[in-house]
Scaffold this motif. Structure first.
Motif, PDB file in Angstrom:
ATOM      1  N   VAL A  14       0.575  -1.143  -0.070  1.00 45.30           N
ATOM      2  CA  VAL A  14      -0.350  -0.059  -0.150  1.00 45.30           C
ATOM      3  C   VAL A  14       0.518   1.092  -0.126  1.00 45.30           C
ATOM      4  O   VAL A  14       2.014   1.623   0.976  1.00 45.30           O
ATOM      5  N   ILE A  15       0.530   1.817  -1.216  1.00 46.19           N
ATOM      6  CA  ILE A  15       1.201   2.924  -1.097  1.00 46.19           C
ATOM      7  C   ILE A  15       0.823   4.391  -1.214  1.00 46.19           C
ATOM      8  O   ILE A  15      -0.069   4.792  -2.233  1.00 46.19           O
ATOM      9  N   PRO A  16       0.582   5.223  -0.658  1.00 42.44           N
ATOM     10  CA  PRO A  16      -0.501   6.213  -0.838  1.00 42.44           C
ATOM     11  C   PRO A  16       0.653   7.594  -1.157  1.00 42.44           C
ATOM     12  O   PRO A  16       2.312   7.783  -1.241  1.00 42.44           O
ATOM     13  N   VAL A  17       0.311   8.238  -2.293  1.00 42.58           N
ATOM     14  CA  VAL A  17       0.816   9.339  -3.326  1.00 42.58           C
ATOM     15  C   VAL A  17       0.521  10.479  -3.043  1.00 42.58           C
ATOM     16  O   VAL A  17      -0.928  10.863  -2.719  1.00 42.58           O
ATOM     17  N   PHE A  18       0.209  11.509  -3.243  1.00 38.94           N
ATOM     18  CA  PHE A  18       0.294  12.874  -3.055  1.00 38.94           C
ATOM     19  C   PHE A  18       2.166  13.694  -3.781  1.00 38.94           C
ATOM     20  O   PHE A  18       2.872  14.134  -3.124  1.00 38.94           O
ATOM     21  N   ASN A  19       1.393  14.279  -5.255  1.00 42.59           N
ATOM     22  CA  ASN A  19       2.321  15.040  -6.079  1.00 42.59           C
ATOM     23  C   ASN A  19       3.661  14.341  -5.738  1.00 42.59           C
ATOM     24  O   ASN A  19       4.735  14.756  -5.261  1.00 42.59           O
ATOM     25  N   VAL A  47      -2.620   5.411  -3.729  1.00 41.76           N
ATOM     26  CA  VAL A  47      -3.818   5.689  -3.228  1.00 41.76           C
ATOM     27  C   VAL A  47      -3.308   6.919  -3.965  1.00 41.76           C
ATOM     28  O   VAL A  47      -2.094   7.344  -3.188  1.00 41.76           O
ATOM     29  N   ASN A  48      -4.479   7.884  -4.749  1.00 41.53           N
ATOM     30  CA  ASN A  48      -3.603   8.999  -4.763  1.00 41.53           C
ATOM     31  C   ASN A  48      -4.298   9.783  -4.563  1.00 41.53           C
ATOM     32  O   ASN A  48      -6.078   9.775  -4.404  1.00 41.53           O
ATOM     33  N   ASP A  49      -3.465  10.412  -3.519  1.00 43.18           N
ATOM     34  CA  ASP A  49      -5.033  11.706  -2.336  1.00 43.18           C
ATOM     35  C   ASP A  49      -4.797  13.550  -2.620  1.00 43.18           C
ATOM     36  O   ASP A  49      -4.514  14.148  -2.363  1.00 43.18           O
ATOM     37  N   GLY A  50      -5.754  12.725  -3.976  1.00 43.93           N
ATOM     38  CA  GLY A  50      -6.051  14.137  -4.667  1.00 43.93           C
ATOM     39  C   GLY A  50      -4.654  14.304  -5.066  1.00 43.93           C
ATOM     40  O   GLY A  50      -4.376  16.331  -4.931  1.00 43.93           O
ATOM     41  N   SER A  51      -3.554  14.095  -5.345  1.00 40.34           N
ATOM     42  CA  SER A  51      -2.624  15.047  -6.102  1.00 40.34           C
ATOM     43  C   SER A  51      -3.092  15.842  -7.322  1.00 40.34           C
ATOM     44  O   SER A  51      -3.347  15.809  -8.257  1.00 40.34           O
ATOM     45  N   ARG A  52      -1.982  17.104  -7.368  1.00 42.20           N
ATOM     46  CA  ARG A  52      -2.318  18.000  -8.188  1.00 42.20           C
ATOM     47  C   ARG A  52      -0.553  17.921  -9.428  1.00 42.20           C
ATOM     48  O   ARG A  52      -1.303  18.932 -10.473  1.00 42.20           O
ATOM     49  N   ASP A  53      -0.447  17.149  -9.048  1.00 41.55           N
ATOM     50  CA  ASP A  53       0.713  16.714 -10.046  1.00 41.55           C
ATOM     51  C   ASP A  53       0.263  15.790 -11.286  1.00 41.55           C
ATOM     52  O   ASP A  53      -1.001  15.372 -11.437  1.00 41.55           O
ATOM     53  N   ARG A  76     -10.690  13.882  -3.409  1.00 39.20           N
ATOM     54  CA  ARG A  76      -9.529  15.664  -3.287  1.00 39.20           C
ATOM     55  C   ARG A  76      -8.353  14.957  -2.060  1.00 39.20           C
ATOM     56  O   ARG A  76      -8.592  13.745  -2.041  1.00 39.20           O
ATOM     57  N   ASN A  77      -7.850  15.366  -1.457  1.00 38.17           N
ATOM     58  CA  ASN A  77      -7.068  15.477  -0.831  1.00 38.17           C
ATOM     59  C   ASN A  77      -7.575  15.143   0.759  1.00 38.17           C
ATOM     60  O   ASN A  77      -7.686  16.242   1.376  1.00 38.17           O
ATOM     61  N   PHE A  78      -7.470  14.115   1.241  1.00 37.04           N
ATOM     62  CA  PHE A  78      -7.864  13.331   2.232  1.00 37.04           C
ATOM     63  C   PHE A  78      -7.249  13.645   3.473  1.00 37.04           C
ATOM     64  O   PHE A  78      -6.964  12.969   4.903  1.00 37.04           O
ATOM     65  N   GLY A  79      -6.163  13.396   3.341  1.00 41.23           N
ATOM     66  CA  GLY A  79      -4.890  13.296   4.536  1.00 41.23           C
ATOM     67  C   GLY A  79      -3.884  11.893   3.589  1.00 41.23           C
ATOM     68  O   GLY A  79      -4.016  10.877   3.746  1.00 41.23           O
ATOM     69  N   HIS A  80      -2.476  11.750   4.681  1.00 47.10           N
ATOM     70  CA  HIS A  80      -1.823  10.429   4.684  1.00 47.10           C
ATOM     71  C   HIS A  80      -2.317   9.190   5.280  1.00 47.10           C
ATOM     72  O   HIS A  80      -2.363   8.283   4.818  1.00 47.10           O
ATOM     73  N   GLN A  81      -2.856   9.557   6.455  1.00 44.20           N
ATOM     74  CA  GLN A  81      -3.226   8.931   7.084  1.00 44.20           C
ATOM     75  C   GLN A  81      -4.553   8.239   6.758  1.00 44.20           C
ATOM     76  O   GLN A  81      -4.724   7.151   7.156  1.00 44.20           O
ATOM     77  N   ILE A  82      -5.731   9.038   6.412  1.00 40.99           N
ATOM     78  CA  ILE A  82      -7.179   8.176   5.264  1.00 40.99           C
ATOM     79  C   ILE A  82      -6.415   7.416   4.090  1.00 40.99           C
ATOM     80  O   ILE A  82      -6.659   6.788   3.589  1.00 40.99           O
TER      81      ILE A  82
END
Length: 315
Positions: A14-19, A47-53, A76-82
């Motif tokens: 499981v890999i959370p991803v943000f930008n 898990v794409n956490d609302g990335s803007r790139d 949308r971005n819900f946060g790393h822990q979510i």
């Protein structure tokens, strides 16, 4: 909440991803090189956490290239822990590995986690013995947070261990039943129990880009961790109230004594203003602490979903 439907898989990552568009190709290459050498089939759950790139587009290309890549795309971005929580909700493996996309958690450590899992542990958390590329302020604040949490918390939360860890399927199923909003996943994993052990590793520098944990996010994360697993701040408010009452009573007795039994005039406004400022500050501090806990109760009773998915791929 939807749960896993592919029991034949042995491992899920499981890999959370943000930008993280620049890091994802190398992350995928190194991770697959490690996972292909293991003794069972696997999946990678991004898990794409609302990335803007362009992170989502990169993930789509990886999915088209490799069906073992699965994607959860938040609205949308819900946060790393979510994001970690969503990945655990949909992970199908007998063992689930949580790691970040910036390659600070080296995929090459995964075989050590799996070895400990096969020895009978339900949770294997990776403890950082050295953190490359992090400044003195980050190291000092992180160390202070873990030690403060250890003092305040009523459960044993390992120090210097991040979210990089392996969870047995039974642990994941237990965590799926815990749906609180202000999540501190490391604490929740300790709270559910099971046999837990550690492996040590050196945390690498980010491959590219800047950390997504700003100072404000770090502060919020620390507050969530402390308020989720400790009532000590509320007890401190009670002690503070007793202290303020005792101090005020003592000063009142002194003022009464001076007025009745001596000819000394009470000097100016210094002592009075000091007492007022002290009591005012103590009251505001107490209200702030109570407000933090009350705000969390307010969020829980609304019973909103933890996250909303816009798209999925491979699930």
């Amino acid at each position: 909440m939807q749960t896993a439907l592919q029991p034949n898989l042995k491992y899920s990552v499981v890999i959370p991803v943000f930008n993280e568009e620049e890091n994802l190709p190398e992350m995928y290459r190194r991770l697959v090189a490690v996972m292909d050498r293991l003794d069972g089939p696997f999946e990678i759950v991004f898990v794409n956490d609302g990335s803007r790139d362009r992170s989502y587009e990169v993930m789509l290309r990886l999915h088209e290239k490799d069906s073992r890549v699965k994607i959860l795309d938040f609205s949308r971005n819900f946060g790393h822990q979510i994001a970690i929580t969503a990945g655990l909700d949909y992970a199908s493996g007998e063992a689930v590995i949580i790691m970040d996309a910036d390659l600070q958690d080296p995929p090459e450590v995964i075989p050590k986690l799996i070895e400990a899992w096969k020895s009978g542990s339900g949770v294997i958390y990776a403890v950082r013995i050295h953190r490359k590329g992090e400044g003195v302020f980050k190291l000092w604040t992180a160390s202070g947070f873990y030690r403060l949490l250890k003092i305040l918390s009523n459960i044993e939360i390992p120090m210097d261990a991040g979210d990089f860890r392996l969870l047995d399927k039974k642990v994941v199923e237990a965590l799926r039943d815990v749906r609180e909003r202000h999540r501190f996943v490391r604490g929740l994993i300790s709270w559910v129990g099971f046999k837990q052990t550690s492996v040590h590793y050196e945390r690498e520098e980010r491959l590219t880009g800047d950390t997504k944990y700003t100072l404000w996010k770090m502060i919020k994360f620390a507050i969530d961790g402390i308020t989720s697993f400790s009532h000590v701040p509320l007890r401190l408010v009670t002690f503070l109230g007793f202290f303020c009452f005792a101090s005020s009573f003592g000063v009142g007795c002194w003022v009464f004594y001076v007025k009745i039994f001596t000819d000394s005039a009470i000097p100016g406004w210094t002592s009075l203003s000091g007492i007022v400022l002290f009591l005012g500050g103590a009251q505001l501090l107490a209200l702030g602490i109570i407000g933090e806990y009350l705000g969390r109760v307010f969020d829980e009773v609304k019973n909103r979903p933890l996250y909303i998915l816009r798209n999925t791929r491979g699930l």
